[in-house]
Design an enzyme around this catalytic site. Structure first.
Site, PDB file in Angstrom:
ATOM      1  N   TYR A 170      11.647 -10.940   6.941  1.00 50.07           N
ATOM      2  CA  TYR A 170      10.424 -10.687   6.179  1.00 50.07           C
ATOM      3  C   TYR A 170      10.233 -11.744   5.100  1.00 50.07           C
ATOM      4  O   TYR A 170      10.986 -11.807   4.130  1.00 50.07           O
ATOM      5  CB  TYR A 170      10.440  -9.287   5.548  1.00 50.07           C
ATOM      6  CG  TYR A 170      10.585  -8.172   6.554  1.00 50.07           C
ATOM      7  CD1 TYR A 170      10.086  -8.317   7.853  1.00 50.07           C
ATOM      8  CD2 TYR A 170      11.222  -6.988   6.234  1.00 50.07           C
ATOM      9  CE1 TYR A 170      10.219  -7.312   8.789  1.00 50.07           C
ATOM     10  CE2 TYR A 170      11.356  -5.965   7.168  1.00 50.07           C
ATOM     11  CZ  TYR A 170      10.856  -6.145   8.441  1.00 50.07           C
ATOM     12  OH  TYR A 170      10.992  -5.147   9.375  1.00 50.07           O
ATOM     13  N   HIS A 179      17.830  -6.442  14.592  1.00 47.04           N
ATOM     14  CA  HIS A 179      16.372  -6.519  14.453  1.00 47.04           C
ATOM     15  C   HIS A 179      15.686  -6.865  15.780  1.00 47.04           C
ATOM     16  O   HIS A 179      15.906  -7.935  16.324  1.00 47.04           O
ATOM     17  CB  HIS A 179      16.047  -7.592  13.396  1.00 47.04           C
ATOM     18  CG  HIS A 179      14.687  -7.475  12.796  1.00 47.04           C
ATOM     19  ND1 HIS A 179      14.318  -8.181  11.676  1.00 47.04           N
ATOM     20  CD2 HIS A 179      13.613  -6.731  13.128  1.00 47.04           C
ATOM     21  CE1 HIS A 179      13.072  -7.882  11.369  1.00 47.04           C
ATOM     22  NE2 HIS A 179      12.619  -7.000  12.239  1.00 47.04           N
TER      23      HIS A 179
HETATM   24  P1  NAD Z   1       2.794   0.191   7.716  1.00 43.83           P
HETATM   25  O1  NAD Z   1       2.169   0.942   8.825  1.00 43.83           O
HETATM   26  O2  NAD Z   1       3.733   0.917   6.833  1.00 43.83           O
HETATM   27  O3  NAD Z   1       1.630  -0.530   6.880  1.00 43.83           O
HETATM   28  C1  NAD Z   1       1.919  -1.316   5.759  1.00 43.83           C
HETATM   29  C2  NAD Z   1       0.626  -1.926   5.205  1.00 43.83           C
HETATM   30  O4  NAD Z   1      -0.214  -0.864   4.735  1.00 43.83           O
HETATM   31  C3  NAD Z   1       0.851  -2.844   4.013  1.00 43.83           C
HETATM   32  O5  NAD Z   1      -0.157  -3.854   4.027  1.00 43.83           O
HETATM   33  C4  NAD Z   1       0.622  -1.929   2.821  1.00 43.83           C
HETATM   34  O6  NAD Z   1       0.182  -2.638   1.682  1.00 43.83           O
HETATM   35  C5  NAD Z   1      -0.457  -1.015   3.327  1.00 43.83           C
HETATM   36  N1  NAD Z   1      -0.385   0.338   2.743  1.00 43.83           N
HETATM   37  C6  NAD Z   1       0.716   1.066   2.428  1.00 43.83           C
HETATM   38  N2  NAD Z   1       0.362   2.276   1.948  1.00 43.83           N
HETATM   39  C7  NAD Z   1      -0.988   2.329   1.977  1.00 43.83           C
HETATM   40  C8  NAD Z   1      -1.946   3.317   1.631  1.00 43.83           C
HETATM   41  N3  NAD Z   1      -1.555   4.510   1.172  1.00 43.83           N
HETATM   42  N4  NAD Z   1      -3.252   3.021   1.785  1.00 43.83           N
HETATM   43  C9  NAD Z   1      -3.660   1.834   2.274  1.00 43.83           C
HETATM   44  N5  NAD Z   1      -2.801   0.850   2.626  1.00 43.83           N
HETATM   45  C10 NAD Z   1      -1.475   1.101   2.483  1.00 43.83           C
HETATM   46  O7  NAD Z   1       3.523  -1.061   8.389  1.00 43.83           O
HETATM   47  P2  NAD Z   1       4.871  -1.858   8.050  1.00 43.83           P
HETATM   48  O8  NAD Z   1       4.957  -2.278   6.642  1.00 43.83           O
HETATM   49  O9  NAD Z   1       4.989  -2.897   9.107  1.00 43.83           O
HETATM   50  O10 NAD Z   1       6.029  -0.790   8.367  1.00 43.83           O
HETATM   51  C11 NAD Z   1       6.767  -0.154   7.358  1.00 43.83           C
HETATM   52  C12 NAD Z   1       8.144  -0.746   7.200  1.00 43.83           C
HETATM   53  O11 NAD Z   1       8.942  -0.424   8.342  1.00 43.83           O
HETATM   54  C13 NAD Z   1       8.201  -2.267   7.086  1.00 43.83           C
HETATM   55  O12 NAD Z   1       7.891  -2.702   5.786  1.00 43.83           O
HETATM   56  C14 NAD Z   1       9.614  -2.537   7.504  1.00 43.83           C
HETATM   57  O13 NAD Z   1      10.503  -2.265   6.438  1.00 43.83           O
HETATM   58  C15 NAD Z   1       9.824  -1.497   8.629  1.00 43.83           C
HETATM   59  N6  NAD Z   1       9.519  -2.040   9.978  1.00 43.83           N
HETATM   60  C16 NAD Z   1      10.541  -2.513  10.736  1.00 43.83           C
HETATM   61  C17 NAD Z   1      10.307  -3.062  11.983  1.00 43.83           C
HETATM   62  C18 NAD Z   1      11.449  -3.587  12.797  1.00 43.83           C
HETATM   63  O14 NAD Z   1      12.583  -3.459  12.388  1.00 43.83           O
HETATM   64  N7  NAD Z   1      11.215  -4.164  13.940  1.00 43.83           N
HETATM   65  C19 NAD Z   1       8.990  -3.157  12.462  1.00 43.83           C
HETATM   66  C20 NAD Z   1       7.961  -2.633  11.694  1.00 43.83           C
HETATM   67  C21 NAD Z   1       8.240  -2.077  10.456  1.00 43.83           C
END
Ligand code: NAD
Length: 318
Positions: A56, A119
């Site tokens: 990230y 990952h």
């Molecule tokens: P998400 O669906 O959580 O969306 C995050 C986005 O939505 C960001 O732009 C954030 O600013 C925005 N957001 C958060 N809360 C909000 C709200 N209440 N209203 C409007 N916008 C909002 O997607 P993500 O961040 O990709 O997934 C969450 C976490 O999961 C990641 O940060 C990561 O730590 C993990 N993740 C891991 C993998 C992997 O290991 N392959 C893949 C995806 C996500």
């Protein structure tokens, strides 16, 4: 905040988890001071599960999270990852993942990682993951540098194979249990539960598709999925409701995942997402949103090596 046991680990994790990928500017630039305030607010609200990765922001998110957690490390369960370092930059060898843990420890300013995850295993060779990567990380437990070992990724069938043929404590799945896709519940949850593997549900907003702002340019979902999401967001606005609240409430209602991991870098989002844990939205509203999204329900995209795709996956951004 409510807490749940994470599989057979002795960890109790908060229902809402803090996804730190936005701290690495994955969704656009962020103000670091606001990022610090978001982390502080999350801890004050009882969020104790934090997830990050070297990938990230190509190490930026880990560096920032390490800085923001200074003096608070003992209050959180910290998860990071190994194996992915750039868009096409993967290395799942025992040597690289072992060195990677030391690099993460330095950036995160800690002596231990609670959950070390491989990952996006769909980009790797399954035999290597099972016979080399997982055992290398399991050995690291004896050094005290890591406490539990997990895997992450998008296709779901691969996790069934991993649970059957290797020893992992946790699985992080993303975009597979939310308003647009609920396949996690059918494909993975039953075996994860019976084997005591802790389940983390990431991206409940479908990587921002289920918000008013909409998906970032790089979003892999087919265009019709994003168009239907925009339609759902517009419908909610007309009703004086925020689609993100509906999406969070839907994901949080699953009793089978220990923590729902949402990406955050702003206090406002932390507050909204915490509030969603006990918000009561009218059931008819949820039904109408689901009706709008029904034509694209469970539409999935290809991710990783072709042999690792789930059946029916379509080209990204098609
Ligand atoms: P998400 O669906 O959580 O969306 C995050 C986005 O939505 C960001 O732009 C954030 O600013 C925005 N957001 C958060 N809360 C909000 C709200 N209440 N209203 C409007 N916008 C909002 O997607 P993500 O961040 O990709 O997934 C969450 C976490 O999961 C990641 O940060 C990561 O730590 C993990 N993740 C891991 C993998 C992997 O290991 N392959 C893949 C995806 C996500």
């Amino acid at each position: 905040m409510k807490y749940r046991k994470l599989g057979k680990t002795n960890l109790e994790v908060s229902l809402v988890g803090f996804g730190a990928s936005p701290l690495g500017a994955e969704f656009g630039p962020i103000d670091p001071a606001e990022g610090q305030r978001a982390v502080d607010a999350a801890i004050d609200y009882g969020i104790n599960y934090f997830d990050v990765a070297p990938y990230y922001g190509r190490t930026l998110a880990e560096t920032r999270l390490g800085e923001f957690l200074a003096g608070k490390r003992n209050q959180v369960v910290l998860a990071t990852k190994v194996g992915r370092y750039d868009i096409g930059g993967f290395d799942f060898s025992a040597e690289r993942v072992t060195a990677s843990v030391d690099e993460s420890l330095r950036r995160l300013r800690t002596d231990w990682i609670d959950i070390i995850q491989i990952h996006d295993i769909e980009y790797g060779d399954r035999e290597q993951i099972i016979h080399e990567t997982i055992p290398a990380l399991q050995r690291l437990k004896q050094t005290g540098k890591v406490r539990f070992v997990g895997v992450t990724g998008y296709p779901l069938q691969q996790f069934v194979d991993i649970i059957t043929h290797s020893d992992v404590d946790t699985i992080l799945s993303y975009c597979r249990y939310d308003l647009l896709d609920t396949s996690l519940a059918e494909i993975l949850t039953p075996i994860a539960k019976s084997e005591g593997v802790g389940l983390i549900n990431a991206s409940p907003l479908h990587m921002r598709a289920l918000t008013n702002k909409g998906a970032p340019d790089w979003h892999p979902a087919p265009k019709r999925v994003l168009a239907a999401s925009e339609q759902a967001a517009a419908f909610c606005r007309d009703q004086g409701v925020n689609l993100a609240d509906v999406a969070m409430q839907f994901a949080l209602a699953s009793a089978d995942v220990a923590s729902t991991l949402v990406g955050m870098s702003k206090v406002r989002h932390v507050e909204m997402n915490v509030r969603a844990t006990d918000m009561a939205l009218p059931p008819e509203l949820l039904l109408e949103v689901q009706r709008i999204l029904e034509p694209v329900k469970n539409v999935i995209w290809k991710e990783g090596r072709p042999e690792n795709d789930d059946p029916g996956a379509v080209e990204k951004q098609s």
